[in-house]
Design an enzyme around this catalytic site. Structure first.
Site: not given
Lengths: 497, 497, 497
Positions: A295, A141
């Site tokens: 995710e 991320e």
């Protein structure tokens, strides 16, 4: 390829528990796991002292049980020994404050010393597991927690180098930035600083370049790793993008990735299914090809002010929504639910005692319900551009205006009419769509102006489109280059509260 | 012993006014005064230049007029000369900013140089007045204005020493803190820093230890003074605790004090009598013995956004409420109302011209109305623990949840049913109560689990009780060690907004 | 003298455009322009390298076309090269953070090195244009963006010097500041620091002196320039004051100015015509003589959260309102609307393509509609004092109370009754008014107390008047020195929410 799997952290458990976990994976059809992206201090507990035992054994055990492995490089979490040795790696926030060690993403992408260490650990991972694992994830991320932005001395020097490449001469920069306004003319490159905590509004052209530079810094940092991995491995490389995240030009970042992955958490306080869909579609549109939800929110998360629970049926629904929007897989985060650490309240597919939950059961069942889903055929194109997002952040005529939020509203309206949507970028072909919408597009790339003019179907444009040039100057006549096309000129404007 | 008195500042007045003040005290039955707790710069205007004239003469005059004296050590206000000489004494706040000289409580309890100076002035006070005065107060309101927390280099070093004592080895610490999560494994004690301004959520086990350490730092600083005073004086020693204040483990702090004192100001914007009662009861419960309201809000205060006035009848009522909840005295703050200084808008028992107010008159009358009040006999025990308060502050599943506020709601419900309440701590005996309530007790001490099991009366427990171990890990099975006792297991949970 | 004109920035344009601009000025009756106040880096792009070509040619062209010139000294925007060389010039905000280069007003008025450079560029301007131009403006909006306040080491040293002049001895200062409270007694001048980020409330007497000192610092900085200009020029000197701005004592600042100018932007989110009038009247009252609206909001601005547009009729109305309240001219900001820079969304009299707008047309027409307007003859005096504003900011009994906002409410009530108003200061004569109002006047100057007593007409006073002395102490008996006059004594008080 379809990916049924989940995120997994073998290093969080005593090795004796792994068998139990893997047996449950097999029982419930978990064929893929993503691992290793925060394991740096596990494999290099002191500088240069590598110990890959845990990863070696976990990967071997997973593979020998038929489970495929996505391995993350661990550069999102530089270890304590590295920060202690080189505190200049730490990022500095917009208020001029150092962001300390103690959570994650505590580094500036422009730190030269950090780039060296990041390259080294990436190379260790790539050499060791380049043949063995199945997919690579770079870091974790990028830009999360506003870490796209750092304003330390490394960043300033890198910004100046970036500006030299872009502008060549200070004369060009002074002209582009309109530095004659408020006496900001630069006579030496080294006079350029970040406008941190200035008495009042910053130079809007400088700000746009700062947003561009910061995005490029993350992309460069990623590409450095991509190149290292490719020396040792021919496995696909991806990165996990974020929901509603606009600090990095994902279109540009996606270029060197084999496919796009993203982390699908509920974006807003109230769950809005079509907003989730807009994110799926944006991710699909980046490369106009299938993407992985690497995710997937499983139920309760830990990072909201009030972290509510969700019935397990939500996970099944979210999984199916991913496939319906073109996903090649949806991986709940995480398989194992953990009792310690900053995410201890985050739900998983197991419970705290390691027992399977209804979430695991329903995720497992969703597999058969997603068989045979076809990729959607988009009919309507909505023009989108990360640079427009940044322009809309700067000294706006209406500072409450949110570019992406308003794009989402248009997306929802079109979907509610029953049409499939793609987001299109300036260099996309748009001939295959029957309708084109150009909403709030402050700046429309020259190449795209030509496409608008040639477009066969209806084109809809909103207010604010065509107001700016690529330097973030307001144009002389609005909408720029499209006055004749649309038969309207905007001579004055104002915000409505 | 019953204490009728008020707080008084002789150093704020020309000596010529003292007689007038003391005559009014005698006229209205003020038999005790607390003095001296901010007088450091008066008695030591330059380093090592002591001048006790003002205190000497004030104490002599008070005593000769039959007024008893509570003397405060002046360590809440290090003088300007000391801060100028050693600026490293200044605390650093959670944002990494130095908290400057210019108000009060501008010191870190972990500053070694400050501890030396604090010890020296305490010894001067103790030697000079140890026989003469009647009660000692240490410092003033430890932790007020969030000063329990300081994050400078002295604090960091002291924290590392505290951790070494607690954990012995880094291996133990790494395990307890779960540092494998997000790659936070420490390989050297000196790598440990305070997680100031981190990109995202801190390690919850580290945070709990930080809360414990900061509380211990204030307690150690106080105990240093207690020991010095005991060398020179056998008079009782107390400290003025605060309302609704949870940063310091008062149960632990109270151990070395002869009795608990506290400062009773209205806790909430709207006056809530039962919430005031909860504070009285908590103070009484710390040592299960009578306490002193050493500062009582007299009417208007100065530190609210809107400082309203109160009829004098409120002071009389508040005084009686103190006695009804087990106080051995209630001392309005302050006797003299002052025209200057940061508290110039604070009400007193005199007016700005030194004339008696109706507050003084009604306080004086309340004496006869409190004669013969008996101490309450508690029937219901509510489990309370400062460490639970801290656990509830960290990365909560519901960040809006307030432990003490919710305990107060339960206290109020029980009181409204007509029962007297004690708060009980893990090491309290609970046999004498007929009912036990264990609300929101994330962690229940092992010794108390046993007491719950053996308790004869009804035990009520709420959600969240038994969720955590003493390291702030979530337990495997909830409620921890009490599943069989209550016949229920919590397998999943979530917050409701 | 009547001034019809606008603000103009020739340096923002290629010289080839000037003729078009000037022709439009002449066509629409623009006879005055204000120029040059942000042109420092244009005329001195590197230290000591002066290049006045742009200003020389612009002034020559304007003058030769019959347009009069107000020239601003450029000290609001120190160039990048100067800040790079002397970063200590940058101001430090109340949070202790440096305010960086990148907007404007990035200097401390107390920086000695900056005063040298500011004096030098002022002298260059004055020498070169002292005979040629028509009016001088010093700097631009002193104190804008909270820049009255700076807390760096230069400021601290200057504050200490200011205190030495005011108090002579530390003994006097300690007494006036009541430093015996909370042990703040100073034994050395150098112990005095700014109470930045203190644990709790500052010393209110120190704070009042800080407000006074900061105001004096801006005034001194301005007067330094006034004196330099007077050596070379006998043209009138002014400065552009701000709307609703209370950080600088404008009454004191106006003393050395030939007339008051101010910048009339809509003060509040919602347009309130009478509040605008109150500002006009305050500006007129500073010297009791006509003032210039040197910047007039033309329509849309850029600095609000939501910048709405206004019909051109508003500009005409605002212009007339200025004259009705005693203006000698109203100059829209700005003539040319600009495509770049931090104010790119700000409206002008031209549009982005340089075409005249309806705003220009209606402004032009307003000229004939303002002919023959007489100056108002005030009947009611309202007492106002900048020092009272500052006292009301400090540790207030009601921190929500806003002095100027409440004065404005009284102003509006009186105007709605049909009376003309002047604001009067302590040293104004008040005999000519038939009514006097003394609202919220914490401190009333001794000289004015005498005037109140002698006043022939009705005097109205409100709560809070006469509560404080000039040191910001509460007085013994309230209202100070006026108890007999009004026949009332305030013995207690409190705030109402």
């Amino acid at each position: 390829m379809k990916i049924y799997g989940a995120d997994y952290y073998p290093e969080h458990w005593d090795e004796s528990v792994w068998d139990k976990h893997i047996n449950l994976m097999k029982e419930y059809g978990i064929e893929w796991v993503r691992i290793g992206e925060f394991a740096w201090a596990v494999v290099e507990p002191r500088e240069g002292e590598y110990n890959f035992t845990v990863l070696d054994r976990a990967i071997a055990k997973l593979k020998s049980n038929g489970i495929k492995v996505i391995l993350g490089t661990p550069t999102a979490t530089p270890p304590a020994w590295l920060i202690r040795k080189y505190p200049e790696i730490l990022p500095v926030d917009y208020h001029g404050r150092v962001r300390e060690f103690g959570s994650r993403r505590h580094y500036s992408t422009n730190s030269k010393v950090y780039r060296e260490y990041a390259a080294r650990i990436t190379e260790e991972y790539a050499k060791r597991y380049g043949k063995e694992i199945d997919i690579w994830q770079i870091d974790n991320e990028f830009g999360c927690h506003a870490t796209t932005y750092s304003f330390n001395e490394c960043d300033r020097k890198a910004f100046i180098e970036w500006l030299k490449v872009k502008y060549g001469t200070l004369e060009n920069l002074n002209k582009a930035w309109g530095t004659v306004f408020w006496s900001q003319i630069y006579s030496d490159w080294n006079e350029i600083v970040f406008p941190i905590n200035t008495p009042t509004f910053e130079n809007p052209h400088q700000m746009l370049d700062i947003y561009r530079f910061m995005s490029d810094s993350s992309i460069d940092f990623m590409n450095m790793q991509v190149e290292i991995i490719k020396k040792y491995s021919d496995k696909p490389i991806t990165h996990n993008f974020m929901i509603d995240f606009m600090d990095i030009d994902y279109r540009k970042m996606a270029r060197t990735l084999d496919f796009v992955s993203w982390d699908n958490y509920i974006a807003t306080v109230d769950y809005d299914p079509l907003r989730q869909a807009a994110n799926h579609v944006l991710m699909r549109s980046l490369k106009k090809s299938p993407f992985l939800v690497i995710e997937q929110q499983p139920g309760r998360v830990n990072w909201r002010e009030v972290n509510e629970n969700y019935d397990a049926e939500f996970l099944a629904m979210w999984t199916k929504q991913g496939y319906l929007n073109g996903a090649l897989g949806v991986m709940p985060f995480r398989f194992d639910q953990i009792r310690f650490g900053a995410e201890q309240y985050h739900g998983g597919l197991l419970d705290y005692a390691g027992r399977p939950t209804k979430r695991l059961e329903l995720y497992s069942k969703s597999r058969q319900e997603t068989e045979g889903i076809l990729s959607p055929k988009p009919e309507v194109a909505i023009y989108f551009d990360y640079e427009n997002e940044w322009m809309h952040r700067i000294n706006h005529v209406n500072r409450k205006f949110k570019y992406w939020d308003n794009i989402v509203e248009i997306f929802k309206a079109v979907r509610e009419l029953g049409y499939n949507v793609d987001f299109v970028f300036g260099d996309d072909d748009i001939e295959k769509y029957h309708t084109l919408i150009v909403p709030y597009a402050f700046n429309i790339a020259d190449s795209f102006v030509k496409k608008i003019k040639n477009f066969k179907g209806n084109v809809y444009m909103t207010c604010m489109s065509g107001l700016k040039d690529e330097k973030n100057w307001i144009v002389e006549r609005i909408p720029d280059k499209l006055i004749d096309e649309f038969g309207i000129e905007v001579t004055d404007f104002g915000a409505i509260g």
